[in-house]
Design an enzyme around this catalytic site. Structure first.
Site, PDB file in Angstrom:
ATOM      1  CD  GLN A  23      26.100  40.733 -10.662  1.00  0.00           C
ATOM      2  OE1 GLN A  23      26.720  40.888  -9.480  1.00  0.00           O
ATOM      3  NE2 GLN A  23      25.879  39.449 -10.921  1.00  0.00           N
ATOM      4  CB  CYS A  28      24.901  40.400 -14.953  1.00  0.00           C
ATOM      5  SG  CYS A  28      25.666  39.701 -16.143  1.00  0.00           S
ATOM      6  CE  LYS A  45      18.275  44.599 -18.197  1.00  0.00           C
ATOM      7  NZ  LYS A  45      17.709  45.851 -17.778  1.00  0.00           N
ATOM      8  CG  ASP A 142       9.834  50.978 -12.242  1.00  0.00           C
ATOM      9  OD1 ASP A 142       9.534  51.447 -11.291  1.00  0.00           O
ATOM     10  OD2 ASP A 142      10.726  49.962 -12.092  1.00  0.00           O
TER      11      ASP A 142
HETATM   12  N1  LIG Z   1      24.002  51.087 -20.231  1.00  0.00           N
HETATM   13  C1  LIG Z   1      24.528  50.917 -19.083  1.00  0.00           C
HETATM   14  N2  LIG Z   1      25.473  51.655 -18.972  1.00  0.00           N
HETATM   15  C2  LIG Z   1      26.222  51.464 -17.691  1.00  0.00           C
HETATM   16  N3  LIG Z   1      25.750  50.762 -16.817  1.00  0.00           N
HETATM   17  C3  LIG Z   1      24.339  50.085 -16.669  1.00  0.00           C
HETATM   18  C4  LIG Z   1      23.844  50.199 -18.062  1.00  0.00           C
HETATM   19  N4  LIG Z   1      22.679  49.513 -17.925  1.00  0.00           N
HETATM   20  C5  LIG Z   1      22.698  49.078 -16.555  1.00  0.00           C
HETATM   21  N5  LIG Z   1      23.966  49.412 -15.907  1.00  0.00           N
HETATM   22  C6  LIG Z   1      24.205  49.403 -14.760  1.00  0.00           C
HETATM   23  O1  LIG Z   1      23.575  47.823 -14.365  1.00  0.00           O
HETATM   24  C7  LIG Z   1      22.625  47.917 -13.228  1.00  0.00           C
HETATM   25  C8  LIG Z   1      21.256  46.698 -13.389  1.00  0.00           C
HETATM   26  O2  LIG Z   1      20.802  47.002 -14.683  1.00  0.00           O
HETATM   27  P1  LIG Z   1      19.181  47.145 -14.676  1.00  0.00           P
HETATM   28  O3  LIG Z   1      18.609  48.064 -13.768  1.00  0.00           O
HETATM   29  O4  LIG Z   1      18.668  47.409 -16.021  1.00  0.00           O
HETATM   30  O5  LIG Z   1      18.997  45.688 -14.483  1.00  0.00           O
HETATM   31  P2  LIG Z   1      17.549  44.889 -14.142  1.00  0.00           P
HETATM   32  O6  LIG Z   1      18.001  43.452 -13.591  1.00  0.00           O
HETATM   33  O7  LIG Z   1      16.476  45.163 -14.977  1.00  0.00           O
HETATM   34  O8  LIG Z   1      17.342  45.605 -12.788  1.00  0.00           O
HETATM   35  P3  LIG Z   1      16.081  45.457 -11.416  1.00  0.00           P
HETATM   36  O9  LIG Z   1      16.713  44.743 -10.384  1.00  0.00           O
HETATM   37  O10 LIG Z   1      15.882  47.138 -11.286  1.00  0.00           O
HETATM   38  O11 LIG Z   1      15.170  44.851 -12.499  1.00  0.00           O
HETATM   39  C9  LIG Z   1      22.222  49.372 -13.179  1.00  0.00           C
HETATM   40  O12 LIG Z   1      21.669  49.781 -11.914  1.00  0.00           O
HETATM   41  C10 LIG Z   1      23.666  49.998 -13.446  1.00  0.00           C
HETATM   42  O13 LIG Z   1      24.318  50.197 -12.535  1.00  0.00           O
END
Ligand SMILES: Nc1ncnc2c1ncn2[C@@H]1O[C@H](COP(=O)(O)OP(=O)(O)OP(=O)(O)O)[C@@H](O)[C@H]1O
Length: 540
Positions: A23, A28, A45, A142
């Site tokens: 998340q 998520c 995602k 980033d």
């Molecule tokens: N393709 C994937 N395979 C496995 N786990 C993933 C994948 N993409 C994301 N995750 C998990 O989900 C978490 C959150 O994803 P992501 O960082 O893309 O979300 P976000 O809302 O963009 O984050 P941020 O708070 O950095 O903006 C990651 O830290 C990772 O643990």
């Protein structure tokens, strides 16, 4: 509040959704498989569009991430995007599944990773950036450990293109960037200071230099490359020739390379061409093939995990438990406002946490299968956890860990910031409360009385999983937030997991190590770790 609680997730045709694997602030991520072929494992995602808009992002900003990442998706070290669409409040993105979890979870604070491992990941990062810049004209903007995932063989997968930009136009000319984006410790100085603008590809090179420093030392060199930051000013004044603190631990070759990359003047900064020609980048590491990908995941896992240690020694225990007010040297976190952390039952949120904190399915282990029926319950649990790196990282004296791993360690998506215990709640909760208070995290007293109240309304069997949301500030004043979840595995066996939400992951692991050390009397250790006699008393 969890995104899962805000609005229900949309259905995706032909895709079966599974557990939540991560998340972030806006999204998520769930694992999934194809309906027609369950062997095809994917990650989906779900970006919550209203949350993004509330944070000032436009729809164009949100879709830009997808457009730029899919443009770069052909490189093996860039997380591949497969499909995306918008439905109800969500934009969903189907991606390849990064089965090896997060890189940040595997960097030991103040130690870093093995030198071969640092070299391997730096080579893969240079290769990914080179492809993005040269072939796609895209700058990531980033780059930091939180945006680096691993596949099942431990290969690096650069992810999260939320701040990426197209720095090269179709005709090959370069755009000048003016906006300040990125994460402060990883930002290049020109992003803060340049009035005439800067070239975004050069800022990526600076960021991979900072990431290399983090891999080699387990900490960032400064909070911000600003003239108000003492550490950065020292670096500039000495022209990068530092031989104290973490800098003194860096080998000459690495230091030399870092000085070429961390050139405050972007014109003097090493180019990707120069980096690729550097012997440390061009020489293959022992577990990499000619294509630069890992060809010996067991060796990589052994080397990577060999640096992960949580010492439960008397020395550490005493350091963390003595009067905090008289010993500010060991205080790494500070309270935030007047908020009190509280013990809660939150089935939606804690289900998500539970899945990322799970060691491995209980049915995968030999706990129920071929294990000896004469074994005591405790012996079975000890055996059960001895395949989990999260349990193997604990040791009670400095020399235990020099033993090579007897187990075959594998990359998996589960977090390493957790411990197991079979102590009942009237022992577990008071110790956890003491550990949180000693870490200056204010908790609504008392956790066990709250637990009893929850049991009265929900019943003991329904009260799990439990969670405590925490917010704190690191020594440098940066916000750190996340949750501690208590998940019942079987009988009295429980998993106490620490899931970071925002803030520096190294700081989060420091906090986890401190709390674990204070809780050391209740931590279940795997078979091969001998315990030294403890001179502490379990508090009730
Ligand atoms: N393709 C994937 N395979 C496995 N786990 C993933 C994948 N993409 C994301 N995750 C998990 O989900 C978490 C959150 O994803 P992501 O960082 O893309 O979300 P976000 O809302 O963009 O984050 P941020 O708070 O950095 O903006 C990651 O830290 C990772 O643990």
């Amino acid at each position: 509040m969890s995104l899962l609680q805000v609005s229900p997730l949309p259905q995706i045709k032909d895709v079966v959704l599974g557990d939540t694997v991560g998340q972030g602030t806006f999204a998520c991520v769930k694992n999934a498989h194809l309906q027609m072929d369950p062997s095809v494992i994917l990650a989906v995602k779900f970006v919550h569009v209203p949350t993004c808009k509330k944070m000032g992002l436009t729809e164009k900003d949100i879709t830009k991430e997808v457009v730029l990442q899919s443009k770069c998706s052909k490189h093996p070290n860039i997380l591949r995007l497969i499909d995306c669409n918008v439905s109800k409040d969500y934009m969903w993105i189907i991606m390849e599944m990064a089965d090896g979890g997060d890189l940040f979870d595997k960097i030991e604070p103040d130690v870093g990773v093995d030198s071969d491992v640092a070299q391997f990941y730096f080579q893969q990062l240079v290769s990914a950036i080179d492809y993005m810049h040269r072939k796609c004209g895209v700058a990531h903007r980033d780059i930091k450990p939180e945006n680096v995932l691993l596949d099942k063989n431990g290969n690096l997968k650069l992810a999260d293109f939320g701040l990426a930009s197209q720095f090269k136009r179709k005709d090959g000319t370069l755009r000048v960037s003016m906006d300040q984006r990125g994460s402060p410790p990883y930002m290049a100085p020109e992003v803060l200071y340049s009035e005439a603008g800067f070239y975004a590809d050069r800022t990526d090179i600076w960021s991979i230099g900072i990431l290399l420093y983090v891999l080699l030392t387990g900490q960032t060199p400064w909070e911000l490359p600003s003239l108000e930051d003492e550490d950065f000013v020292f670096f500039i004044q000495n022209d990068g020739n530092l031989n104290w603190g973490p800098w003194s631990k860096i080998e000459f070759t690495h230091l030399n390379l870092l000085r070429k990359i961390l050139q405050p003047d972007p014109v003097k900064r090493a180019t990707l061409e120069a980096l690729k020609a550097h012997p440390w980048i061009s020489r293959r590491v022992v577990f990499a093939g000619d294509d630069g990908l890992c060809n010996d995941p067991d060796l990589l896992a052994k080397k990577l995990f060999s640096h992960l240690k949580v010492s439960l020694s008397n020395e550490n225990y005493l350091k963390f438990t003595q009067d905090v007010s008289s010993n500010s040297r060991y205080i790494s976190t500070q309270p935030v406002g007047n908020e009190l952390a509280e013990l809660e039952h939150d089935s939606v949120h804690s289900k998500a946490i539970a899945n990322t904190q799970r060691a491995f399915s209980i049915y995968d282990s030999n706990m129920n299968g071929n294990s000896d029926t004469c074994m005591t319950q405790e012996a079975k649990w000890t055996q059960f956890i001895s395949n989990d790196m999260a349990a193997l990282q604990f040791h009670s004296d400095e020399h235990d860990f020099t033993k090579p791993f007897q187990n075959c360690l594998q990359f998996n998506p589960n977090k390493l910031t957790k411990f197991y215990t079979f102590q009942p709640m009237d022992i577990l909760l008071p110790i956890l409360e003491k550990a949180l208070n000693l870490s200056r995290i204010r908790v609504k007293p008392d956790l066990f009385a709250n637990f009893e109240r929850l049991c009265e309304s929900l019943g003991y069997d329904n009260v799990f999983p439990l969670m405590i949301n925490i917010k704190t500030k690191s020594k440098g004043g940066c916000q750190l937030s996340g949750s501690i979840s208590i998940i019942k595995i079987e009988g009295d066996l429980k998993n106490v997991g620490f899931e970071r939400k925002t803030g520096d992951p190294l700081e989060w692991r420091r906090l986890f190590k401190k709390i674990s050390t204070i809780c050391r009397d209740i931590i279940l250790l795997p078979n091969q770790i001998k315990e030294e006699p403890k001179n502490t008393v379990i508090m009730h």
